[in-house]
Design a protein around this motif. Structure first.
Motif, short mmCIF file in Angstrom:
data_model
loop_
_atom_site.label_atom_id
_atom_site.label_comp_id
_atom_site.label_asym_id
_atom_site.label_seq_id
_atom_site.Cartn_x
_atom_site.Cartn_y
_atom_site.Cartn_z
N GLU A 1 -9.86 3.74 -11.87
CA GLU A 1 -11.13 3.70 -12.62
C GLU A 1 -12.29 4.20 -11.77
O GLU A 1 -13.16 4.92 -12.25
N GLN A 2 -12.29 3.81 -10.50
CA GLN A 2 -13.34 4.30 -9.60
C GLN A 2 -13.20 5.80 -9.37
O GLN A 2 -14.19 6.52 -9.27
N ALA A 3 -11.95 6.28 -9.28
CA ALA A 3 -11.71 7.71 -9.12
C ALA A 3 -12.23 8.47 -10.33
O ALA A 3 -12.89 9.51 -10.19
N HIS B 1 -18.97 11.60 -12.35
CA HIS B 1 -20.29 11.69 -11.72
C HIS B 1 -20.48 13.09 -11.11
O HIS B 1 -21.53 13.72 -11.29
N LEU B 2 -19.47 13.57 -10.38
CA LEU B 2 -19.57 14.89 -9.77
C LEU B 2 -19.71 15.98 -10.83
O LEU B 2 -20.49 16.91 -10.66
N ALA C 1 -3.46 13.70 -6.07
CA ALA C 1 -2.96 13.06 -7.30
C ALA C 1 -4.04 12.21 -7.95
O ALA C 1 -4.20 12.23 -9.18
N ARG C 2 -4.81 11.48 -7.14
CA ARG C 2 -5.89 10.67 -7.70
C ARG C 2 -6.93 11.56 -8.37
O ARG C 2 -7.43 11.24 -9.45
N GLY C 3 -7.26 12.67 -7.75
CA GLY C 3 -8.25 13.58 -8.32
C GLY C 3 -7.77 14.23 -9.60
O GLY C 3 -8.51 14.35 -10.56
#
Length: 65
Positions: free
Chosen positions: A32-34, A40-41, A60-62
């Protein structure tokens, strides 16, 4: 990597303080933070800018975000 003079840190203490103050680079481990970080970016960057993904564990997270 080439860094423009106006983007460079003043000295090593500047970036070390920035990290010590809780700032970070990359994508958080939490999904969720990712997702929030990538969103945001995307809001900050114009549509003509592409966000790259590294070839490490953060990739993978990105991609999932």
């Amino acid at each position: 990597m080439f860094i423009q003079p106006w983007d460079a840190t003043l000295d090593d203490a500047e970036w070390r303080t920035w990290i010590a103050d809780g700032h970070d680079f990359g994508i958080p481990d939490d999904p969720e933070q990712a997702r929030a970080r990538v969103e945001h970016l995307r809001r900050l960057l114009p549509d003509t800018v592409t966000v790259g993904i590294s070839g490490d564990a953060a990739a993978a997270r990105g991609l999932n975000a």
